[in-house]
Design a protein around this motif. Structure first.
Motif, PDB file in Angstrom:
ATOM      1  N   LYS A 254     -11.965  -4.038   4.558  1.00  0.00           N
ATOM      2  CA  LYS A 254     -10.725  -4.750   4.214  1.00  0.00           C
ATOM      3  C   LYS A 254      -9.776  -4.793   5.410  1.00  0.00           C
ATOM      4  CE  LYS A 254     -11.344  -5.826  -0.158  1.00  0.00           C
ATOM      5  NZ  LYS A 254     -11.306  -7.240  -0.622  1.00  0.00           N
ATOM      6  N   PHE A 255      -9.755  -3.719   6.184  1.00  0.00           N
ATOM      7  CA  PHE A 255      -8.880  -3.666   7.363  1.00  0.00           C
ATOM      8  C   PHE A 255      -9.290  -4.750   8.365  1.00  0.00           C
ATOM      9  CE2 PHE A 255      -7.323  -2.180  11.421  1.00  0.00           C
ATOM     10  CZ  PHE A 255      -6.096  -1.610  11.126  1.00  0.00           C
ATOM     11  N   GLN A 256     -10.583  -4.919   8.574  1.00  0.00           N
ATOM     12  CA  GLN A 256     -11.064  -5.943   9.499  1.00  0.00           C
ATOM     13  C   GLN A 256     -10.705  -7.348   9.009  1.00  0.00           C
ATOM     14  OE1 GLN A 256     -12.368  -5.477  12.499  1.00  0.00           O
ATOM     15  NE2 GLN A 256     -12.130  -3.263  12.216  1.00  0.00           N
TER      16      GLN A 256
ATOM     17  N   GLU B 280      -6.636  -7.355   5.286  1.00  0.00           N
ATOM     18  CA  GLU B 280      -6.096  -7.116   3.946  1.00  0.00           C
ATOM     19  C   GLU B 280      -5.643  -5.656   3.897  1.00  0.00           C
ATOM     20  OE1 GLU B 280      -8.749  -8.379   0.856  1.00  0.00           O
ATOM     21  OE2 GLU B 280      -9.192 -10.279   1.845  1.00  0.00           O
ATOM     22  N   TYR B 281      -4.485  -5.411   4.504  1.00  0.00           N
ATOM     23  CA  TYR B 281      -4.069  -4.047   4.775  1.00  0.00           C
ATOM     24  C   TYR B 281      -3.664  -3.276   3.514  1.00  0.00           C
ATOM     25  CZ  TYR B 281      -4.030  -5.859   9.536  1.00  0.00           C
ATOM     26  OH  TYR B 281      -4.391  -6.450  10.725  1.00  0.00           O
ATOM     27  N   THR B 282      -3.103  -3.957   2.529  1.00  0.00           N
ATOM     28  CA  THR B 282      -2.729  -3.262   1.288  1.00  0.00           C
ATOM     29  C   THR B 282      -3.970  -2.737   0.584  1.00  0.00           C
ATOM     30  OG1 THR B 282      -0.735  -4.615   1.004  1.00  0.00           O
ATOM     31  CG2 THR B 282      -1.596  -3.503  -0.954  1.00  0.00           C
ATOM     32  N   ASP B 283      -4.976  -3.601   0.424  1.00  0.00           N
ATOM     33  CA  ASP B 283      -6.224  -3.158  -0.212  1.00  0.00           C
ATOM     34  C   ASP B 283      -6.880  -2.046   0.600  1.00  0.00           C
ATOM     35  OD1 ASP B 283      -5.842  -4.983  -2.201  1.00  0.00           O
ATOM     36  OD2 ASP B 283      -7.252  -6.461  -1.420  1.00  0.00           O
ATOM     37  N   ALA B 284      -6.807  -2.167   1.918  1.00  0.00           N
ATOM     38  CA  ALA B 284      -7.389  -1.130   2.779  1.00  0.00           C
ATOM     39  C   ALA B 284      -6.696   0.212   2.544  1.00  0.00           C
ATOM     40  CB  ALA B 284      -7.279  -1.528   4.241  1.00  0.00           C
ATOM     41  N   ALA B 285      -5.356   0.189   2.469  1.00  0.00           N
ATOM     42  CA  ALA B 285      -4.603   1.431   2.258  1.00  0.00           C
ATOM     43  C   ALA B 285      -4.988   2.089   0.940  1.00  0.00           C
ATOM     44  CB  ALA B 285      -3.103   1.141   2.292  1.00  0.00           C
ATOM     45  N   VAL B 286      -5.153   1.277  -0.123  1.00  0.00           N
ATOM     46  CA  VAL B 286      -5.522   1.834  -1.432  1.00  0.00           C
ATOM     47  C   VAL B 286      -6.913   2.464  -1.374  1.00  0.00           C
ATOM     48  CG1 VAL B 286      -6.033   1.268  -3.828  1.00  0.00           C
ATOM     49  CG2 VAL B 286      -4.025   0.287  -2.738  1.00  0.00           C
ATOM     50  N   LEU B 287      -7.847   1.806  -0.700  1.00  0.00           N
ATOM     51  CA  LEU B 287      -9.205   2.349  -0.597  1.00  0.00           C
ATOM     52  C   LEU B 287      -9.227   3.645   0.206  1.00  0.00           C
ATOM     53  CD1 LEU B 287     -11.073  -1.027  -0.112  1.00  0.00           C
ATOM     54  CD2 LEU B 287     -11.379   0.542  -2.024  1.00  0.00           C
ATOM     55  N   TYR B 288      -8.442   3.697   1.275  1.00  0.00           N
ATOM     56  CA  TYR B 288      -8.344   4.949   2.029  1.00  0.00           C
ATOM     57  C   TYR B 288      -7.734   6.050   1.153  1.00  0.00           C
ATOM     58  CZ  TYR B 288      -9.238   2.160   6.274  1.00  0.00           C
ATOM     59  OH  TYR B 288      -9.795   1.336   7.221  1.00  0.00           O
ATOM     60  N   SER B 289      -6.760   5.667   0.305  1.00  0.00           N
ATOM     61  CA  SER B 289      -6.154   6.650  -0.601  1.00  0.00           C
ATOM     62  C   SER B 289      -7.177   7.202  -1.584  1.00  0.00           C
ATOM     63  CB  SER B 289      -4.990   6.013  -1.375  1.00  0.00           C
ATOM     64  OG  SER B 289      -3.921   5.689  -0.524  1.00  0.00           O
ATOM     65  N   LYS B 290      -8.056   6.339  -2.064  1.00  0.00           N
ATOM     66  CA  LYS B 290      -9.122   6.810  -2.956  1.00  0.00           C
ATOM     67  C   LYS B 290     -10.008   7.814  -2.220  1.00  0.00           C
ATOM     68  CE  LYS B 290      -9.464   2.632  -5.872  1.00  0.00           C
ATOM     69  NZ  LYS B 290      -9.499   3.176  -7.243  1.00  0.00           N
TER      70      LYS B 290
ATOM     71  N   LEU C  83       1.476  -2.742   7.881  1.00  0.00           N
ATOM     72  CA  LEU C  83       2.337  -3.190   6.779  1.00  0.00           C
ATOM     73  C   LEU C  83       3.807  -2.902   7.054  1.00  0.00           C
ATOM     74  CD1 LEU C  83       0.119  -1.963   3.796  1.00  0.00           C
ATOM     75  CD2 LEU C  83       0.630  -4.348   4.370  1.00  0.00           C
ATOM     76  N   GLY C  84       4.097  -2.315   8.221  1.00  0.00           N
ATOM     77  CA  GLY C  84       5.482  -2.024   8.581  1.00  0.00           C
ATOM     78  C   GLY C  84       6.058  -0.805   7.902  1.00  0.00           C
ATOM     79  N   GLN C  85       5.213   0.030   7.304  1.00  0.00           N
ATOM     80  CA  GLN C  85       5.680   1.245   6.630  1.00  0.00           C
ATOM     81  C   GLN C  85       5.567   2.422   7.606  1.00  0.00           C
ATOM     82  OE1 GLN C  85       4.201   1.862   2.655  1.00  0.00           O
ATOM     83  NE2 GLN C  85       4.130  -0.330   2.208  1.00  0.00           N
ATOM     84  N   TYR C  86       6.501   2.447   8.557  1.00  0.00           N
ATOM     85  CA  TYR C  86       6.385   3.366   9.685  1.00  0.00           C
ATOM     86  C   TYR C  86       6.613   4.829   9.297  1.00  0.00           C
ATOM     87  CZ  TYR C  86       6.728  -1.120  12.057  1.00  0.00           C
ATOM     88  OH  TYR C  86       6.506  -2.414  12.460  1.00  0.00           O
ATOM     89  N   GLU C  87       7.560   5.092   8.393  1.00  0.00           N
ATOM     90  CA  GLU C  87       7.789   6.473   7.973  1.00  0.00           C
ATOM     91  C   GLU C  87       6.551   7.034   7.282  1.00  0.00           C
ATOM     92  OE1 GLU C  87      10.105   8.415   8.706  1.00  0.00           O
ATOM     93  OE2 GLU C  87      11.972   7.308   9.046  1.00  0.00           O
ATOM     94  N   ALA C  88       5.962   6.236   6.388  1.00  0.00           N
ATOM     95  CA  ALA C  88       4.750   6.673   5.695  1.00  0.00           C
ATOM     96  C   ALA C  88       3.602   6.857   6.677  1.00  0.00           C
ATOM     97  CB  ALA C  88       4.371   5.674   4.611  1.00  0.00           C
ATOM     98  N   CYS C  89       3.540   5.982   7.665  1.00  0.00           N
ATOM     99  CA  CYS C  89       2.509   6.080   8.698  1.00  0.00           C
ATOM    100  C   CYS C  89       2.630   7.413   9.446  1.00  0.00           C
ATOM    101  CB  CYS C  89       2.626   4.903   9.671  1.00  0.00           C
ATOM    102  SG  CYS C  89       1.480   4.971  11.064  1.00  0.00           S
TER     103      CYS C  89
END
Length: 799
Positions: free
Chosen positions: A78-80, A83-93, A119-125
């Motif tokens: 998904k990252f490639q 689709e960064y949101t879906d990628a983040a969720v899959l990494y969370s799983k 996704l611009g979520q720098y603090e979370a990053c």
């Protein structure tokens, strides 16, 4: 969802049907909770528990050592595809399935940090970068991570930390030059680029602190209501033989005034669609995104950077603090029960959590009284003086003595007459035991009994192994399963009438479309003692919104002093006809609604509302009748079969769905042609205010916005507005959402006066229903600030 899965319900219904009539009669005629729970519990056999265990084991809630690699690879794909949101969720799983201090969890955290960065979520990053390091992120990959950390710090304006990180990186490369030449050269170029970026940032003026720019704080309740916790002084608690407990206005109330703000006593996240993986999915692991992947399981905050439970793969949180609080309050008990709780349903889960959050010694005392006094119907009622004397949440052990001084006048209040958001108030909510069907009582009682037995088994295992992670039963839990089970059974029966769906506004739309559609989604089931005091009306005078687990009740219209504060339980006059509303309210809440809307509709001649009406193909007048519809225009003789028109409507709806699919797949031109054909067909037999015509106009607006045709898009939104207003009213939250769409279109089309007008109208309505903390209200204010900025110059008219 709320009740157990269908397989378990069907199994228990067959068991019920096979019981001797004498046993059925015992449970059917039972007048106390103990008379229901004890006979039902005795019928739970080992084969029943084995079947339930088989159902529960098919839910994937334990950590799986093979899952992190699978989810990381799926996330990479998904990252490639960007689709960064879906990628983040899959990494969370992947994170949720990983064991602490392993390379698996460190790589999942690191990869998720990359998705969050894009996704611009720098603090979370940055937090994920720290987590990756704490769990042993490979040293060979550290330089790439340090570059990402520096980029986050630069974007956040934390330039001193960014310089220090670059310095640490350069020192590390000098001390351990392990990179191949090509990678080293790329890294050096990135470092030099970041140094230049830091220098450029240092020449810019410092940004205004976020705290100073936040002008959208919610209006406080003001002086605390001494009678009702979380309520304003504008309301008071009353009781009535027919209405029961209810709230009334103590003064004239204006639209938008904050009346109640209450945090849920208990809330349980609805997991979303969770098929049993072994039976329903091609892979062993599910890649679909559910609410359980996107919201904190304790506070319901939306997050892509979830923090997992250390022992199971199901529970996820927004922070370490939420995770620890959940563990201390209830998850230490629930963790090992994940699959069982998903099988038994949300109501059973809420019932367990309510008892876990209560002071168990008080729960024991109250429910033991109910069980001991078999046959005493008086003790099952919250109005019973015995119950109030036996239990006072706020005065722990002193209630009997204090009740001699003065008995609480209203059930759920303490001896001082205050109604609080506590277990005393929860316990006073009516379970309506006698109104539930015998089958429903049996299903609930057997389910609670199975849960109690598993709790006992986990407690024995914890004592045998002396493992803190298996501390399934807290010290306050009594050993008597009768008492424990009766408490949970009472709560499970209470929830049908007293549970509150916690909702959130979800904004949807294609990636290409500027317009966002707003729809309400159900996130969790909660119990709110104060909100539960509100009686129902199909035409309510309040609006309820949620921020996480906090419910906010605002006046939706002027409410006169002495008038009752009313809430809609779901069946609203703008969503369904009087017959359907009456049926739903009677079956779920056990009362016949006599509100003003129901009374007015009953008096009127039976006719479909304009948003569901058919019209005459010749004169466009409304059609009326039952099986055969005739034109309401006396000079017109047209008539037609209702079945024929319903069939045409179904075909039209299919065509509209095809057009919406074209729009979602990036084919706006084709969608427009399809929708225009649909509109032509609709206008030949549907009312001008029919819901389907509104959907067609909304689709046309989105399609034209995608193509940048703002003038045409605005015209279609205006037509959709007319349909929404006819159905929901000119000051409804639905019209507020539609005006928000219009404001978006006009803003993007640079139509300044028109946009400002739409912004003002939308904000005025949404403030009443959602308050100033609403995301839509904030965006409207940002749009207005931009339009009023002296430096803003429109570059062209609407096209």
């Amino acid at each position: 969802m709320d009740l157990p899965v269908d397989e378990w319900k069907s199994y228990l219904l067959k068991k019920w049907a096979s019981l001797p009539k004498s046993v059925q009669d015992t449970i059917s005629t039972a007048e106390t909770l103990s008379d229901i729970f004890l006979p039902s519990s005795s019928l739970l056999q080992p084969e029943d528990e084995m079947f339930l265990k088989e159902l529960s084991s098919s839910y994937s809630v334990e950590k799986d050592n093979d899952a992190p690699l699978f989810y990381r690879e799926e996330g990479n794909r998904k990252f490639q595809e960007k689709e960064y949101t879906d990628a983040a969720v899959l990494y969370s799983k992947g994170v949720s399935h990983s064991r602490p201090n392993t390379e698996d969890i460190s790589l999942c955290y690191a990869n998720r940090s990359a998705a969050l960065f894009h996704l611009g979520q720098y603090e979370a990053c940055l937090k994920d970068i720290v987590e990756a390091g704490m769990h042993g992120y490979p040293e060979r990959l550290q330089p790439k991570m340090m570059v990402r950390k520096t980029e986050c710090l630069v974007n956040l304006g934390r330039l001193q930390e960014a310089r220090q990180t670059i310095s640490d990186l350069e020192s590390s490369l000098t001390a351990k030059p392990t990179l191949v030449l090509s990678s080293y050269q790329i890294l050096q170029r990135n470092v030099q680029h970041l140094k230049i970026k830091i220098q450029e940032k240092e020449t810019l003026p410092e940004p205004i602190p976020a705290a100073l720019t936040n002008a959208f704080e919610d209006i406080a309740l003001g002086e605390e209501n001494t009678q009702i916790s979380g309520a304003s002084l504008s309301v008071s608690l009353c009781t009535h033989p027919l209405k029961g407990r209810h709230l009334v206005a103590t003064k004239d109330i204006l639209p938008g005034e904050l009346l109640v703000k209450e945090d849920a006593f208990v809330s349980v996240l609805i997991p979303g669609e969770m098929p049993r993986p072994h039976h329903c999915l091609e892979n062993k692991w599910d890649t679909r995104v559910t609410s359980g992947d996107l919201y904190c399981h304790r506070c319901l905050k939306h997050t892509l950077a979830t923090v997992p439970c250390g022992s199971c793969s199901y529970a996820k949180y927004c922070s370490q603090e939420c995770m620890q609080q959940a563990w201390d309050l209830y998850h230490s008990t629930e963790c090992s029960l994940g699959g069982l709780l998903l099988t038994l349903g949300v109501f059973c889960h809420v019932a367990l959590r309510m008892t876990l959050l209560a002071r168990f010694e008080d729960v024991d005392r109250v429910v033991r009284m109910l069980c001991d006094e078999v046959g005493s119907t008086d003790t099952c009622l919250p109005e019973s003086k015995n119950l109030v004397k036996a239990f006072d949440y706020t005065s722990q052990g002193e209630s009997e003595e204090k009740s001699k001084i003065g008995e609480p006048p209203i059930p759920g209040c303490n001896v001082n007459g205050k109604y609080g958001s506590n277990y005393n108030a929860i316990f006073s909510l009516l379970p309506h035991t006698e109104k539930h069907s015998p089958e429903h009582r049996f299903i609930c009682a057997i389910s609670v009994s199975a849960l109690c037995r598993q709790l006992k088994a986990d407690s024995v295992q914890a004592q045998t192994l002396k493992s803190p992670k298996l501390k399934a039963v807290t010290p306050g839990l009594c050993a008597d399963l009768t008492v424990w089970g009766a408490a949970m059974l009472r709560h499970m029966l209470q929830l049908q009438c007293n549970a509150q769906a916690i909702t959130s506004i979800c904004h949807t739309g294609s990636n290409e479309s500027i317009i966002t559609n707003s729809r309400q989604i159900r996130l969790a089931t909660g119990i709110f003692p104060v909100v539960s005091l509100l009686n129902h009306s199909c035409r309510p005078n309040t609006s309820v919104s949620f921020t996480g687990t906090v419910a906010t009740v605002r006046a939706a219209q002027r409410i006169a002093k002495g008038q009752e504060i009313l809430h809609c339980y779901g069946p609203h006059e703008s969503r369904m006809g009087v017959a359907e509303r009456q049926q739903r309210l009677s079956s779920q809440y056990f009362f016949d609604c006599r509100c003003g809307a129901c009374h007015a509709e009953t008096l009127r001649a039976a006719a479909a509302p304009r948003w569901e009406a058919f019209c005459c193909k010749t004169c466009r007048a409304l059609m009326q009748g039952n099986d055969v519809l005739s034109c309401s225009n006396e000079s017109c003789t047209n008539s037609v079969s209702r079945d024929q028109l319903v069939s045409r409507l179904q075909d039209l709806q299919q065509q509209v769905c095809m057009a919406q699919k074209l729009l979602r797949t990036g084919k706006p031109e084709q969608a427009i042609q399809q929708l225009l054909r649909c509109r032509e067909a609709a206008e030949s037999f549907l009312s001008a205010e029919h819901t389907v015509l509104g959907e067609i106009e909304d689709g046309l607006a989105q399609a034209h916005a995608t193509l940048g045709n703002w003038l045409k898009s605005a015209a279609h939104v205006q037509k959709s507005l007319q349909v929404v207003e006819t159905r929901h009213g000119p000051s409804s939250v639905e019209i507020g959402h539609e005006l928000f769409k219009l404001a978006q279109v006009l803003f993007n089309g640079l139509a300044v006066p028109e946009a400002l007008s739409a912004i003002w109208k939308a904000e005025r309505i949404l403030l009443v229903h959602c308050g100033p903390e609403s995301e839509e209200v904030r965006e409207l204010r940002e749009m207005r600030s931009c339009l009023l900025d002296s430096s803003f110059v429109p570059v062209g008219p609407l096209v």
